[in-house]
Each structure stands twice: as C-alpha cells, then as structure tokens.
Scaffold this motif. Structure first.
Motif, PDB file in Angstrom:
ATOM      1  N   ALA A 162     -16.299   1.160   7.885  1.00 46.00           N
ATOM      2  CA  ALA A 162     -16.689   2.614   7.231  1.00 46.00           C
ATOM      3  C   ALA A 162     -15.294   3.246   6.580  1.00 46.00           C
ATOM      4  O   ALA A 162     -14.380   3.076   6.998  1.00 46.00           O
ATOM      5  N   LEU A 163     -15.454   3.541   5.327  1.00 46.40           N
ATOM      6  CA  LEU A 163     -14.444   4.373   4.560  1.00 46.40           C
ATOM      7  C   LEU A 163     -15.099   5.528   3.904  1.00 46.40           C
ATOM      8  O   LEU A 163     -16.157   5.658   3.366  1.00 46.40           O
ATOM      9  N   ALA A 164     -13.978   6.586   4.394  1.00 46.59           N
ATOM     10  CA  ALA A 164     -14.636   7.981   3.604  1.00 46.59           C
ATOM     11  C   ALA A 164     -13.321   8.508   2.706  1.00 46.59           C
ATOM     12  O   ALA A 164     -12.188   8.228   3.389  1.00 46.59           O
ATOM     13  N   LYS A 165     -13.656   9.043   1.680  1.00 52.59           N
ATOM     14  CA  LYS A 165     -12.505   9.850   1.095  1.00 52.59           C
ATOM     15  C   LYS A 165     -12.883  10.835   0.179  1.00 52.59           C
ATOM     16  O   LYS A 165     -14.263  11.000  -0.019  1.00 52.59           O
ATOM     17  N   GLY A 192     -17.463 -11.230   3.084  1.00 51.70           N
ATOM     18  CA  GLY A 192     -17.081 -11.543   4.179  1.00 51.70           C
ATOM     19  C   GLY A 192     -15.490 -11.414   4.465  1.00 51.70           C
ATOM     20  O   GLY A 192     -14.670 -11.828   5.457  1.00 51.70           O
ATOM     21  N   ASN A 193     -14.777 -11.410   3.305  1.00 54.72           N
ATOM     22  CA  ASN A 193     -13.338 -11.508   3.458  1.00 54.72           C
ATOM     23  C   ASN A 193     -12.934 -10.323   2.704  1.00 54.72           C
ATOM     24  O   ASN A 193     -12.401 -10.333   1.483  1.00 54.72           O
ATOM     25  N   HIS A 194     -12.843  -9.120   3.270  1.00 60.05           N
ATOM     26  CA  HIS A 194     -12.319  -7.804   2.831  1.00 60.05           C
ATOM     27  C   HIS A 194     -10.953  -7.272   3.287  1.00 60.05           C
ATOM     28  O   HIS A 194     -11.023  -6.928   4.763  1.00 60.05           O
ATOM     29  N   LYS A 195      -9.997  -7.115   2.445  1.00 62.57           N
ATOM     30  CA  LYS A 195      -8.882  -6.682   2.914  1.00 62.57           C
ATOM     31  C   LYS A 195      -8.112  -5.505   2.125  1.00 62.57           C
ATOM     32  O   LYS A 195      -8.167  -5.745   0.709  1.00 62.57           O
ATOM     33  N   GLU A 196      -7.572  -4.400   2.709  1.00 63.05           N
ATOM     34  CA  GLU A 196      -6.951  -3.586   1.838  1.00 63.05           C
ATOM     35  C   GLU A 196      -7.947  -3.067   0.570  1.00 63.05           C
ATOM     36  O   GLU A 196      -7.263  -2.986  -0.476  1.00 63.05           O
ATOM     37  N   GLY A 197      -9.425  -2.962   0.598  1.00 60.95           N
ATOM     38  CA  GLY A 197     -10.010  -2.276  -0.383  1.00 60.95           C
ATOM     39  C   GLY A 197     -10.459  -3.580  -1.426  1.00 60.95           C
ATOM     40  O   GLY A 197     -10.991  -2.995  -2.337  1.00 60.95           O
ATOM     41  N   GLY A 225     -16.301  14.868   5.069  1.00 62.26           N
ATOM     42  CA  GLY A 225     -15.971  13.237   5.357  1.00 62.26           C
ATOM     43  C   GLY A 225     -17.077  12.948   6.519  1.00 62.26           C
ATOM     44  O   GLY A 225     -17.658  11.932   6.385  1.00 62.26           O
ATOM     45  N   THR A 226     -17.369  13.729   7.674  1.00 59.77           N
ATOM     46  CA  THR A 226     -17.922  13.339   8.664  1.00 59.77           C
ATOM     47  C   THR A 226     -19.568  13.468   7.891  1.00 59.77           C
ATOM     48  O   THR A 226     -20.181  12.418   8.477  1.00 59.77           O
ATOM     49  N   GLU A 227     -19.965  14.434   7.411  1.00 62.69           N
ATOM     50  CA  GLU A 227     -21.348  14.427   6.617  1.00 62.69           C
ATOM     51  C   GLU A 227     -21.711  13.094   5.852  1.00 62.69           C
ATOM     52  O   GLU A 227     -22.594  12.665   5.993  1.00 62.69           O
ATOM     53  N   ALA A 228     -20.620  12.798   4.892  1.00 64.38           N
ATOM     54  CA  ALA A 228     -20.651  11.598   4.320  1.00 64.38           C
ATOM     55  C   ALA A 228     -21.129  10.257   4.944  1.00 64.38           C
ATOM     56  O   ALA A 228     -21.765   9.580   4.641  1.00 64.38           O
ATOM     57  N   LEU A 229     -20.190  10.221   5.935  1.00 61.97           N
ATOM     58  CA  LEU A 229     -20.292   9.246   6.972  1.00 61.97           C
ATOM     59  C   LEU A 229     -21.839   9.186   7.462  1.00 61.97           C
ATOM     60  O   LEU A 229     -22.208   8.047   7.692  1.00 61.97           O
ATOM     61  N   GLU A 230     -22.080  10.194   7.963  1.00 63.99           N
ATOM     62  CA  GLU A 230     -23.425  10.062   8.639  1.00 63.99           C
ATOM     63  C   GLU A 230     -24.626   9.748   7.915  1.00 63.99           C
ATOM     64  O   GLU A 230     -25.477   9.048   8.000  1.00 63.99           O
ATOM     65  N   LYS A 231     -24.441  10.172   6.382  1.00 61.20           N
ATOM     66  CA  LYS A 231     -25.513  10.033   5.534  1.00 61.20           C
ATOM     67  C   LYS A 231     -25.434   8.421   5.070  1.00 61.20           C
ATOM     68  O   LYS A 231     -26.471   7.661   5.088  1.00 61.20           O
ATOM     69  N   ALA A 232     -24.109   7.761   4.919  1.00 65.95           N
ATOM     70  CA  ALA A 232     -24.095   6.505   4.730  1.00 65.95           C
ATOM     71  C   ALA A 232     -24.568   5.587   6.032  1.00 65.95           C
ATOM     72  O   ALA A 232     -25.063   4.625   5.841  1.00 65.95           O
ATOM     73  N   ALA A 233     -24.236   6.218   7.340  1.00 66.53           N
ATOM     74  CA  ALA A 233     -24.650   5.470   8.391  1.00 66.53           C
ATOM     75  C   ALA A 233     -26.293   5.413   8.635  1.00 66.53           C
ATOM     76  O   ALA A 233     -26.747   4.422   8.913  1.00 66.53           O
ATOM     77  N   ARG A 234     -26.950   6.409   7.984  1.00 64.99           N
ATOM     78  CA  ARG A 234     -28.280   6.492   8.261  1.00 64.99           C
ATOM     79  C   ARG A 234     -28.939   5.579   7.479  1.00 64.99           C
ATOM     80  O   ARG A 234     -29.788   4.868   7.703  1.00 64.99           O
ATOM     81  N   GLU A 235     -28.481   5.379   6.259  1.00 61.23           N
ATOM     82  CA  GLU A 235     -28.836   4.620   5.137  1.00 61.23           C
ATOM     83  C   GLU A 235     -28.618   3.173   5.555  1.00 61.23           C
ATOM     84  O   GLU A 235     -29.746   2.333   5.466  1.00 61.23           O
ATOM     85  N   ALA A 236     -27.374   2.717   5.922  1.00 60.47           N
ATOM     86  CA  ALA A 236     -27.056   1.404   6.350  1.00 60.47           C
ATOM     87  C   ALA A 236     -28.133   0.959   7.696  1.00 60.47           C
ATOM     88  O   ALA A 236     -28.638  -0.199   7.711  1.00 60.47           O
ATOM     89  N   SER A 237     -28.210   1.797   8.705  1.00 56.25           N
ATOM     90  CA  SER A 237     -28.859   1.693   9.861  1.00 56.25           C
ATOM     91  C   SER A 237     -30.270   1.495   9.627  1.00 56.25           C
ATOM     92  O   SER A 237     -31.008   0.620  10.355  1.00 56.25           O
ATOM     93  N   ASP A 277     -18.441   5.012   2.176  1.00 52.05           N
ATOM     94  CA  ASP A 277     -19.376   3.591   2.096  1.00 52.05           C
ATOM     95  C   ASP A 277     -19.109   3.032   3.636  1.00 52.05           C
ATOM     96  O   ASP A 277     -18.021   3.031   4.149  1.00 52.05           O
ATOM     97  N   ILE A 278     -20.299   2.421   3.804  1.00 53.27           N
ATOM     98  CA  ILE A 278     -20.476   1.867   5.018  1.00 53.27           C
ATOM     99  C   ILE A 278     -21.132   0.261   4.947  1.00 53.27           C
ATOM    100  O   ILE A 278     -21.943   0.030   4.051  1.00 53.27           O
ATOM    101  N   THR A 279     -20.448  -0.665   5.464  1.00 57.24           N
ATOM    102  CA  THR A 279     -20.924  -1.872   5.333  1.00 57.24           C
ATOM    103  C   THR A 279     -21.152  -2.499   6.976  1.00 57.24           C
ATOM    104  O   THR A 279     -20.446  -2.148   7.858  1.00 57.24           O
ATOM    105  N   ALA A 280     -22.281  -2.917   7.315  1.00 59.86           N
ATOM    106  CA  ALA A 280     -22.512  -3.362   8.629  1.00 59.86           C
ATOM    107  C   ALA A 280     -23.482  -4.612   8.737  1.00 59.86           C
ATOM    108  O   ALA A 280     -24.192  -4.702   7.751  1.00 59.86           O
ATOM    109  N   SER A 281     -23.348  -5.374   9.724  1.00 50.49           N
ATOM    110  CA  SER A 281     -24.339  -6.416  10.056  1.00 50.49           C
ATOM    111  C   SER A 281     -24.507  -6.467  11.572  1.00 50.49           C
ATOM    112  O   SER A 281     -23.793  -5.966  12.480  1.00 50.49           O
ATOM    113  N   ALA A 282     -25.873  -6.858  11.734  1.00 55.65           N
ATOM    114  CA  ALA A 282     -26.460  -7.151  13.244  1.00 55.65           C
ATOM    115  C   ALA A 282     -26.038  -8.555  13.505  1.00 55.65           C
ATOM    116  O   ALA A 282     -26.769  -9.488  12.873  1.00 55.65           O
TER     117      ALA A 282
END
Length: 376
Positions: free
Chosen positions: A51-54, A321-326, A102-114, A70-75
């Motif tokens: 997760a990244l918030a700015k 699958g290979n993400h480093k420093e943005g 920032g917290t609200e933005a992360l929550e919205k991103a998490a709801r969408e991804a989940s 923005d959040i990227t996730a996999s199960a």
C-alpha cells in the motif's frame, strides 16, 4: 473479508507465537515468504500486498488537502502456493488532517481491492466444487520406476473423478504430480487409501485442503531409481504447440497473456493446449499460477518493446511481480514471469525513456526492459 463470512486470523494477535525471518521483513515480500508466515499462522489462504498513500494537489490557500492511495494485493493458498486472486485498489480522500486523509484513502483503496479479490476467491472455489480442479500429489519412496508408472495408471484409470495427471517433476525418488479431478484432496486421499495397487504398498502420509502426500513402497527418504525412464509415459499427453517462434526470453511459443475480457487490465500467463478454430475463436489454456484450465478468446502474444514503440497512447504490457522503489522491473526468470500477474495500460508519459529508462504506463512507472507490446 469478515463481512463476507471468512474466518480471519489476526496476524497482530498471533505475532508473539511465530518467528518471522529477517529475510521476510522487507517491502517486497515474496510469495514464498508470505506462504511461510501463513503456515505458522495455521491459515489456509494468505493475502499479501503493498500500500502507498501520498498527498495530492492542494488548492492555494486551502487547509483541506487531497490524499491518494494505491494498493496491490494477491491471495495465495498456503498449502500449494496457488494464486486465488489478485487486484489493485485506488482511493482518494479530502481532509484537513494529513493522517486522517491518508487513512481514508487507504481504506477506500483496500475496500476496492479486497472486493475484487473476494469475488475471485469465491468464483475459484465455486468452480472447483462444480467442475473440480488440480490437486497436488507428492509421491515419495519411489524405488522402481515401473512401480511408479503402475501407480499413475491406477490413479488415472481406476479412481473416480480423476480426469488427467500432469507430471511436474521426478527426482531422487520423489515425484510431484498435478491430478485433475472432479473432487477434493480428501476424496483423493480416501480413494488411494482404499485402493489395491497390485502388491505395491501405498500409504497416505499427509493431506491438506489441496495436497496429498503418499509413500510408494520404498522408504520415505529419497532413493535413486534403478531404472530411469527412456521416454514420458503414455498417460502424459503432450498438448498441441503452435508453430510460432519464441516471442522473448520470458515466453515460449505456446505461452500467452490471458485476460478475462477485452477491457480487463490484469492478465496471467497460460500455455495454450487447444488452439482456436475457424468456428471457435477461443483457445484453451493451462494457467501456470493455479494449474486450472480456462477457455478464452482474450489472449495476447507479446514481445519486448523497442524504445521507439513507447509512444503516448500505445498499449503496453508489463510484469507486476518485481516492484522496487516505485518502479516495475522485468521478471528475474521465466518461472517468475509465469507465476505472477501482468498489467496493461496505455503510455501516459514517455519523457524519461531516453535519459532514465522509465516510461509511465497508466499511473505506473515501468522500466523500459519491462515494457512489452503485442506481437502482430
């Protein structure tokens, strides 16, 4: 996940009971690292992500700021590492407080991804219940290759629901098979335990939701087989392979990026086992990340893009699958390219291609070595 009826293991509660290696205390946790943690927690599925918030643009003189996440996730299945789903989430918030925004933005991103991941998990499980799936069968203690061949023949020919067997590896007296079956691992282990294998002592020594482990006659420790195979057994049919040449160092000629729809951005690598025909535009693919077979007409053969092809608006495919420093970089090898997800979007900024080797694809910064285009 809780609202959808999943039983969730809270990692913060169990942290004192598990040991997390320093190798896993990194920003880019590998699938293997996540699975290791999941096993210690006793979980069946583990969700990993980043997760990244700015702070976004702020109007001059305004105390209210905008915040973007923005959040990227996999199960992942913990027992066999199969990917059940993957998704991205994006959230935007406006607030006078930087922390709250920032917290609200992360929550919205998490709801969408989940939400996307939950839908994929439910669809995957429903498909397995109705149509079956792949069960990983590990066979230990192989002393004679002829016994192993006989064991496979009986599994495929005499156990209810078994449709095909795919041999993944065979080394040091240990074989790993994928069994395509209309049923689950419990049913397979029960059938094996009841079956007479014609004098070969077969013992079930382990099972989970998606895996079965058996000992075949010999000791469980690795042994060298006395008769190496001269050719693949007849029970392992080879799928048809298109005649095209290899598209790049990461793809074989019969491997494609497969999408669920024409507008779907997220794709996976699959091996074509049945080619489209004049009357059926769909091909059948064996998907590497979960071992499932799918039919799709939305598939693309890709190759590495030249710098001159990174024009504004051009559709680019890149490895996630290979993400480093943005920045998203190319896969380390073919195995990684096959197991992790890919993304496609148009080029939105190519001003850094020549001096920094970076191209912006959609909202994402991509190393030019990781930029691929459709092979015409």
């Amino acid at each position: 996940f809780l609202n959808k009826g999943f039983n969730v293991v809270d990692s913060s509660v169990a942290t004192g009971k598990i040991e997390v290696s320093n190798a896993y205390k990194i920003a880019d946790l590998t699938d293997a690292g996540a699975i290791s943690v999941g096993k210690q927690l006793g979980a069946e599925v583990i969700v990993k992500g980043k997760a990244l918030a700015k702070e976004g643009p702020r109007n001059t003189g305004s105390k209210v700021g905008s915040y973007i996440a923005d959040i990227t996730a996999s199960a992942l299945r913990v027992d066999n590492g199969a990917v059940l789903g993957s998704a991205r989430g994006h959230g935007v918030s406006r607030n006078i407080s930087e922390v709250t925004g920032g917290t609200e933005a992360l929550e919205k991103a998490a709801r969408e991804a989940s939400g996307k991941i939950i839908d994929q998990i439910i669809a995957k499980w429903s498909g397995e219940v109705s149509g079956g799936g792949l069960i990983q069968l590990t066979v230990r203690g192989i002393g004679e290759y002829s016994d192993f061949v006989k064991f496979k023949d009986i599994i495929q020919g005499q156990i209810r629901g078994v449709q095909a067997i795919y041999q993944r590896s065979l080394e040091g007296g240990i074989a790993v098979l994928d069994v395509e079956m209309k049923g689950n691992a419990q049913q397979l282990s029960d059938e094996i335990a009841r079956k007479n294998f014609g004098g070969i002592p077969v013992k079930v020594i382990g099972a989970s939701a998606n895996t079965v482990e058996v000992s075949l006659g010999g000791a469980v420790s690795a042994k060298t087989m006395s008769t190496p195979p001269s050719s693949p057994p007849a029970a392992q049919p080879s799928p048809p392979v298109p005649a095209a040449q290899e598209t790049s160092s990461f793809f074989e000629a019969d491997e494609y990026l497969v999408f669920s729809g024409d507008r779907d951005e997220n794709g996976r690598v699959g091996k074509m086992v049945t080619r489209p025909t004049a009357t059926n535009p769909e091909g059948e693919f064996l998907m590497y990340h979960d071992g499932q077979k799918v039919w799709s007409k939305f598939f693309k053969a890709v190759r590495s893009a030249a710098a001159s092809e990174l024009q504004l608006g051009s559709r680019i495919y890149f490895f996630e699958g290979n993400h480093k420093e943005g920045v998203y970089y190319s896969p380390k090898d073919k195995s990684e390219a096959r197991l992790e997800s890919w993304w496609r979007d148009p080029v939105t900024d190519n001003s850094l291609v020549n001096n920094r080797g970076i191209v912006t694809v959609g909202r994402y910064r991509v190393d030019v070595s990781n930029a691929f285009v459709e092979k015409k």
